[in-house]
Design a protein around this motif. Structure first.
Motif, short mmCIF file in Angstrom:
data_model
loop_
_atom_site.label_atom_id
_atom_site.label_comp_id
_atom_site.label_asym_id
_atom_site.label_seq_id
_atom_site.Cartn_x
_atom_site.Cartn_y
_atom_site.Cartn_z
N GLY A 129 144.05 34.69 -4.45
CA GLY A 129 143.09 35.60 -5.05
C GLY A 129 143.64 36.32 -6.26
N ALA A 130 142.94 36.19 -7.38
CA ALA A 130 143.25 37.01 -8.56
C ALA A 130 142.41 38.28 -8.55
CB ALA A 130 142.98 36.21 -9.84
N PHE A 131 141.21 38.18 -7.98
CA PHE A 131 140.33 39.33 -7.77
C PHE A 131 140.10 39.45 -6.27
CE2 PHE A 131 139.24 37.42 -11.86
CZ PHE A 131 139.37 38.51 -12.72
N LYS A 132 140.41 40.61 -5.69
CA LYS A 132 140.34 40.76 -4.24
C LYS A 132 139.35 41.86 -3.85
CE LYS A 132 142.16 38.88 -1.70
NZ LYS A 132 141.72 37.59 -1.07
N TYR A 138 141.83 51.70 -2.12
CA TYR A 138 143.24 51.95 -2.40
C TYR A 138 144.12 50.73 -2.10
CZ TYR A 138 141.15 56.56 -2.21
OH TYR A 138 140.31 57.61 -2.41
N SER A 139 143.51 49.68 -1.54
CA SER A 139 144.27 48.47 -1.25
C SER A 139 144.46 47.65 -2.52
CB SER A 139 143.54 47.63 -0.20
OG SER A 139 143.41 48.34 1.01
N PHE A 140 145.42 46.75 -2.48
CA PHE A 140 145.71 45.88 -3.62
C PHE A 140 144.47 45.07 -4.00
CE2 PHE A 140 147.49 41.67 -5.05
CZ PHE A 140 147.93 42.11 -6.29
N GLN A 141 144.06 45.17 -5.25
CA GLN A 141 142.82 44.56 -5.71
C GLN A 141 143.03 43.25 -6.46
OE1 GLN A 141 139.69 46.25 -5.06
NE2 GLN A 141 141.06 47.46 -3.77
N GLY A 142 144.27 42.82 -6.58
CA GLY A 142 144.54 41.58 -7.29
C GLY A 142 145.04 41.82 -8.71
N MET A 143 145.57 40.76 -9.33
CA MET A 143 146.16 40.85 -10.66
C MET A 143 145.18 40.52 -11.78
SD MET A 143 149.90 39.09 -9.96
CE MET A 143 150.51 39.54 -11.61
N GLY A 144 143.95 40.16 -11.43
CA GLY A 144 142.96 39.88 -12.45
C GLY A 144 143.29 38.65 -13.28
N LYS A 145 143.06 38.76 -14.57
CA LYS A 145 143.25 37.62 -15.46
C LYS A 145 144.68 37.09 -15.40
CE LYS A 145 142.77 36.04 -20.23
NZ LYS A 145 142.42 36.42 -21.63
N GLU A 169 129.29 38.17 -11.81
CA GLU A 169 128.99 37.15 -12.80
C GLU A 169 130.02 37.12 -13.92
OE1 GLU A 169 125.29 35.61 -15.64
OE2 GLU A 169 124.99 37.27 -14.22
N GLU A 170 130.45 38.27 -14.38
CA GLU A 170 131.47 38.31 -15.44
C GLU A 170 132.76 37.66 -14.95
OE1 GLU A 170 133.86 41.58 -18.27
OE2 GLU A 170 132.42 42.25 -16.76
N GLY A 171 133.16 38.01 -13.73
CA GLY A 171 134.37 37.41 -13.18
C GLY A 171 134.23 35.92 -12.96
N ALA A 172 133.02 35.47 -12.60
CA ALA A 172 132.80 34.04 -12.38
C ALA A 172 133.01 33.24 -13.66
CB ALA A 172 131.40 33.80 -11.83
N ASN A 173 132.56 33.80 -14.77
CA ASN A 173 132.77 33.12 -16.05
C ASN A 173 134.26 33.00 -16.38
OD1 ASN A 173 130.07 32.57 -16.95
ND2 ASN A 173 129.79 34.76 -17.24
N LEU A 174 135.02 34.04 -16.06
CA LEU A 174 136.45 34.02 -16.31
C LEU A 174 137.14 33.05 -15.35
CD1 LEU A 174 138.79 35.19 -17.96
CD2 LEU A 174 138.95 37.05 -16.27
N VAL A 175 136.78 33.10 -14.08
CA VAL A 175 137.36 32.19 -13.10
C VAL A 175 137.10 30.74 -13.49
CG1 VAL A 175 137.16 31.36 -10.71
CG2 VAL A 175 137.38 33.81 -11.17
#
Length: 350
Positions: A129-132, A138-145, A169-175
């Motif tokens: 997971g890059a986006f969690k 407060y939990s780890f949300q991932g490193m994103g891009k 949707e924005e994240g889906a385009n990036l993924v």
């Protein structure tokens, strides 16, 4: 409604049926088959009178699709759909494919080590997971891009296909720029705007069952994706929320044969989330293959005790390697084979 054409129906007769369906206010979907063509009708949520097309030249029969999900149903398509997420990596055929890797991408060293370990053991795709989506803010949300970039680097080194989650949707385009398959997680199974968005993309979709979703709701969620034109959907049973805290979820193995009966789409199993306890994941993975799952998605980490998310349900790399040998025996016993990773290839981002 499904219009089955005669084996000798001409292209002009098929198009005439499509025109008639359009005149009725619906959208036709022509589906050429090995023996004959069928024309499906979508855009309706209630029974449709098929008499206007039943007597047209070239029409063999008109079949009413009884399920509320149309394109997903076994009535719509009798043969199994095979979804290829990367060259040589497919779900729904004779081979059983395994996706494995950590819950989250945490660092370059961690994801590269994970990729090599799961590939060496026989996995054909890497999860991470890059986006969690997490219950606590407060939990780890991932490193994103940056996490996506590291997944792409792991693919470059190992040749593994990449499966990772999109939350909006924005994240889906990036993924979609980095991954081979977009995962829709349990929390987003009924995020209909997201389902429509990935339905318009030219990327395979791994759709997980929601935490309190029925089988019909899972299949209707898949219908959202297919209705937008994307037919490459893989379903995933990952357990539903129950009353007993002894395990993380109630892992619904019966969903696997039931989905196979109702739908032509492939279904894989996620025993890591299904039970939430590392010691029980192997037994549920073995049971999933015996039940007919087309693949597995498993959480594997070089050091689960130090994982930033879901460490308690994550396998050690040594455990995963042993499990893959056991799964091969079970697959052979039911007339299937475990898929094997392809040779190292260049990255396929984009």
């Amino acid at each position: 409604m499904l219009v089955v054409m005669q084996s000798g129906a001409t292209p002009e007769q098929i198009e005439a049926v499509c025109d008639a369906i359009r005149a009725m206010g619906f959208q036709p979907v022509a589906m050429p088959g090995a023996q004959r063509t069928a024309v499906g009708l979508i855009g309706n949520d209630r029974p449709v009178d098929g008499s206007p097309v039943a007597g047209m030249p070239g029409v063999a029969e008109v079949i009413r699709v009884s399920q509320p999900f149309k394109q997903v149903s076994r009535e719509w398509r009798a043969e199994n759909t095979v979804v290829e997420i990367a060259p040589g990596v497919a779900f729904g055929g004779r081979n059983v494919a395994v996706i494995a890797g950590p819950c989250s991408v945490e660092s370059e060293a961690q994801i590269i080590a994970s990729a090599h370990a799961v590939r060496d053991a026989g996995a054909v795709a890497l999860r991470g997971g890059a986006f969690k989506p997490r219950s606590s803010p407060y939990s780890f949300q991932g490193m994103g891009k940056r996490g996506l970039e590291l997944l792409a680097k792991a693919r470059d080194e190992t040749g593994l296909a990449i499966v990772t989650e999109a939350m909006d949707e924005e994240g889906a385009n990036l993924v979609a720029e980095y991954a081979d398959c977009i995962q829709i997680g349990a929390r987003n199974m009924q995020n209909f705007s997201l389902l429509k968005a990935v339905g318009r993309m030219d990327k395979p979709v791994l759709l997980k069952r929601g935490m309190a979703a029925t089988i019909q709701e899972l299949l209707l969620a898949a219908e959202y994706v297919l209705a937008e034109g994307n037919t490459r959907v893989i379903l995933c049973e990952r357990g539903v929320r129950g009353f007993d805290p002894a395990t993380r979820n109630i892992f619904d193995l019966s969903a696997i044969p039931l989905v196979h009966k109702l739908s032509h789409l492939p279904i894989i199993a996620d025993p890591s989330h299904g039970v939430g306890l590392r010691e029980h994941v192997p037994s549920m993975a073995r049971a999933s293959i015996a039940a007919g799952a087309d693949g597995l998605i498993l959480e594997v980490h070089p050091n689960p005790d130090r994982a930033l998310s879901d460490g308690a349900q994550t396998l050690h790399t040594e455990q995963f390697a042993r499990l893959m040998h056991e799964l091969s025996t079970i697959a052979t016993a039911i007339g299937r084979e475990m898929a094997h990773p392809a040779g190292t290839v260049a990255g396929r981002a984009g």
